[in-house]
Design a protein around this motif. Structure first.
Motif, PDB file in Angstrom:
ATOM      1  N   VAL A 257      -0.260  -1.937 -35.167  1.00  0.00           N
ATOM      2  CA  VAL A 257       0.773  -2.780 -34.568  1.00  0.00           C
ATOM      3  C   VAL A 257       1.666  -1.906 -33.691  1.00  0.00           C
ATOM      4  O   VAL A 257       2.125  -0.845 -34.119  1.00  0.00           O
TER       5      VAL A 257
ATOM      6  N   VAL B 190       5.103  -2.489 -31.175  1.00  0.00           N
ATOM      7  CA  VAL B 190       6.137  -3.366 -30.638  1.00  0.00           C
ATOM      8  C   VAL B 190       6.845  -2.604 -29.523  1.00  0.00           C
ATOM      9  O   VAL B 190       7.456  -1.547 -29.767  1.00  0.00           O
TER      10      VAL B 190
ATOM     11  N   GLU C 140       0.055 -13.349 -36.245  1.00  0.00           N
ATOM     12  CA  GLU C 140       0.879 -14.408 -35.658  1.00  0.00           C
ATOM     13  C   GLU C 140       2.293 -14.367 -36.209  1.00  0.00           C
ATOM     14  O   GLU C 140       3.273 -14.551 -35.479  1.00  0.00           O
TER      15      GLU C 140
ATOM     16  N   GLU D 125       4.431 -11.549 -34.585  1.00  0.00           N
ATOM     17  CA  GLU D 125       4.948 -11.910 -33.266  1.00  0.00           C
ATOM     18  C   GLU D 125       6.172 -12.826 -33.372  1.00  0.00           C
ATOM     19  O   GLU D 125       7.169 -12.642 -32.654  1.00  0.00           O
ATOM     20  N   ASP D 126       6.101 -13.817 -34.241  1.00  0.00           N
ATOM     21  CA  ASP D 126       7.216 -14.752 -34.397  1.00  0.00           C
ATOM     22  C   ASP D 126       8.472 -14.043 -34.906  1.00  0.00           C
ATOM     23  O   ASP D 126       9.583 -14.279 -34.400  1.00  0.00           O
TER      24      ASP D 126
ATOM     25  N   ALA E   8      10.118 -11.720 -32.242  1.00  0.00           N
ATOM     26  CA  ALA E   8      10.845 -12.500 -31.234  1.00  0.00           C
ATOM     27  C   ALA E   8      12.210 -12.927 -31.759  1.00  0.00           C
ATOM     28  O   ALA E   8      13.220 -12.870 -31.034  1.00  0.00           O
TER      29      ALA E   8
ATOM     30  N   GLU F  87       7.323  -7.141 -26.636  1.00  0.00           N
ATOM     31  CA  GLU F  87       5.894  -7.290 -26.394  1.00  0.00           C
ATOM     32  C   GLU F  87       5.159  -6.726 -27.614  1.00  0.00           C
ATOM     33  O   GLU F  87       5.291  -5.542 -27.924  1.00  0.00           O
ATOM     34  N   VAL F  88       4.418  -7.564 -28.317  1.00  0.00           N
ATOM     35  CA  VAL F  88       3.727  -7.155 -29.543  1.00  0.00           C
ATOM     36  C   VAL F  88       2.241  -7.007 -29.265  1.00  0.00           C
ATOM     37  O   VAL F  88       1.596  -7.916 -28.727  1.00  0.00           O
ATOM     38  N   SER F  89       1.697  -5.867 -29.631  1.00  0.00           N
ATOM     39  CA  SER F  89       0.257  -5.614 -29.517  1.00  0.00           C
ATOM     40  C   SER F  89      -0.294  -5.358 -30.910  1.00  0.00           C
ATOM     41  O   SER F  89       0.177  -4.449 -31.613  1.00  0.00           O
TER      42      SER F  89
END
Length: 412
Positions: free
Chosen positions: A203, A205, A287, A290-291, A294, A305-307
């Motif tokens: 992960v 960020v 998922e 990411e939520d 944010a 921006e999440v990868s």
């Protein structure tokens, strides 16, 4: 190079086969140990394992095995009769870690070492292959065996996906593997039916802002402060949003933002590893990350921006395959040297094979009795080489004696 298709003789009993394999292990162990030392001295990173691939292919040539090079690096080799096969798998790559063992065959490549024991895995499977080839030549191998030498286990996505895509599991009914365990004494193995490792993803960020002067953070969007919220709060929120029994763990390995003490940077990032002990939680964790990110950065006027790089699901040992490994281990090592083991948070891309066919992985004891415990992924990792013979025997006997297919159909 052609596969040995001689007609098997009447199958030997379990005890007789174990004794025969134990004798063959003694004769082939020096070759396997020499290979391990050669690979250890010349480690190769993921998808650059050209020397290891060539050396294993050379040692298998002339044994009756049918050797097939995989695209890039890695190979498979078929031993024994045609038809449904049992597979055994090794991984070839090393780690970007400086070695500090001081061994006479220590790494000659600066900053690269076999600190996870893949050299031991490769030597064990190569040695098992030599044993099985001897059995095939005398008609004592009841079915075919495929040796899988996989590249790129240490990266995400790992080489197992490529190997499966190259057709390595065609005609394979079950697959087995092993992994060094420095917490177990050499001469013992650890086994567990069900999940034995965890899912693992990378992960990252990245935060983006306008930048500015530290005297006016309200005009710049305080990116470092926002990154601190992500680093501290994201793992905490995940622990409350996911069932605790799923064992979700996010640990950061790298954090960076800015270089000047009086300037608010415009960019920064945190990178780490997300681990889950249950497949279902793993499938939905990305998922959720990411939520949550944010929501965490929204008050600070920065953009996130999440990868998430999918790594591996848990290695889920199928019950019948685990029983086959256990029976072979007890026949070779004795009742007291086959130990229960626990699920770890480590990741292993052997898991991808088990999404296609049944199988199981065994933990191979590598600690010298009474000696220190060398942890994996450390530069001083120095497994006891006696473990190679144990790995050879356990894999060879399992592959030769695992006849019955598991009750459940293979997963896809």
């Amino acid at each position: 190079m052609t596969s040995d298709t001689s007609t098997p003789r009447t199958a030997a009993g379990p005890g007789e086969l174990a004794e025969r394999i134990a004798d063959l292990v003694v004769s082939h162990e020096p070759t396997a140990r020499a290979l391990r030392r050669e690979l250890h001295a010349h480690p190769e990173l993921a998808r650059t394992e050209h020397r290891a691939t060539a050396r294993v292919a050379e040692l298998l040539t002339g044994t009756g095995a049918h050797v097939k090079l995989l695209p890039g690096t890695g190979l498979i080799a078929d031993v024994g009769p045609a038809g449904p096969r049992v597979a055994v798998r090794a991984d070839l790559d090393a780690l970007r870690t400086p070695e500090s063992t001081g061994l006479p065959y220590a790494s000659t490549v600066p900053g690269v070492a076999h600190a996870c024991g893949h050299d031991v895995h490769t030597a064990s499977v190569l040695g098992a292959g030599l044993v099985l080839a001897d059995l095939a030549r005398t008609g004592d191998l009841p079915h075919g065996v495929r040796l899988v030498f996989q590249p790129a286990e240490e990266v995400m996505p790992g080489g197992a996906i490529d190997v499966v895509g190259a057709g390595a599991l065609e005609d394979v009914a079950a697959i087995y593997g092993l992994h060094c365990d420095p917490t177990l004494d050499v001469g013992t193995v650890g086994l567990k039916a069900g999940p034995i490792t965890s899912a693992s993803d990378h992960v990252t960020v990245r935060l983006h802002g306008t930048g500015g002067h530290t005297s006016r953070p309200h005009l710049a969007g305080d990116l470092v402060f926002a990154l601190g919220q992500v680093v501290t709060q994201l793992p905490a929120v995940l622990a409350r949003r996911v069932d605790p029994r799923a064992g979700v763990n996010l640990t950061w390995g790298a954090v960076h933002a800015g270089d000047a003490p009086n300037a608010v940077p415009a960019e920064g990032y945190a990178s780490g590893t997300l681990r889950c002990m249950e497949t279902e939680a793993w499938q939905h964790a990305g998922e959720l990350v990411e939520d949550v990110v944010a929501d965490l950065v929204r008050p600070y006027a920065v953009r996130a921006e999440v990868s998430l790089v999918r790594g591996v699901p848990p290695v889920d040992n199928e019950v019948h395959s685990t029983a086959a490994l256990e029976a072979a281990s007890r026949a070779l090592l004795g009742e007291d040297d086959v130990l229960p083991t626990r699920q770890s948070l480590g990741g292993e891309d052997f898991a991808w094979y088990l999404h296609h066919v049944p199988g199981a992985m065994v933990r191979l004891g590598t600690r010298t009795p009474g000696g220190p415990t060398y942890d994996l992924h450390r530069g001083d990792f120095a497994p006891d080489e006696s473990a190679i013979a144990v790995g050879m025997g356990v894999l060879a006997l399992t592959a030769a004696s695992a006849r019955a297919l598991p009750a459940r159909p293979p997963a896809h």
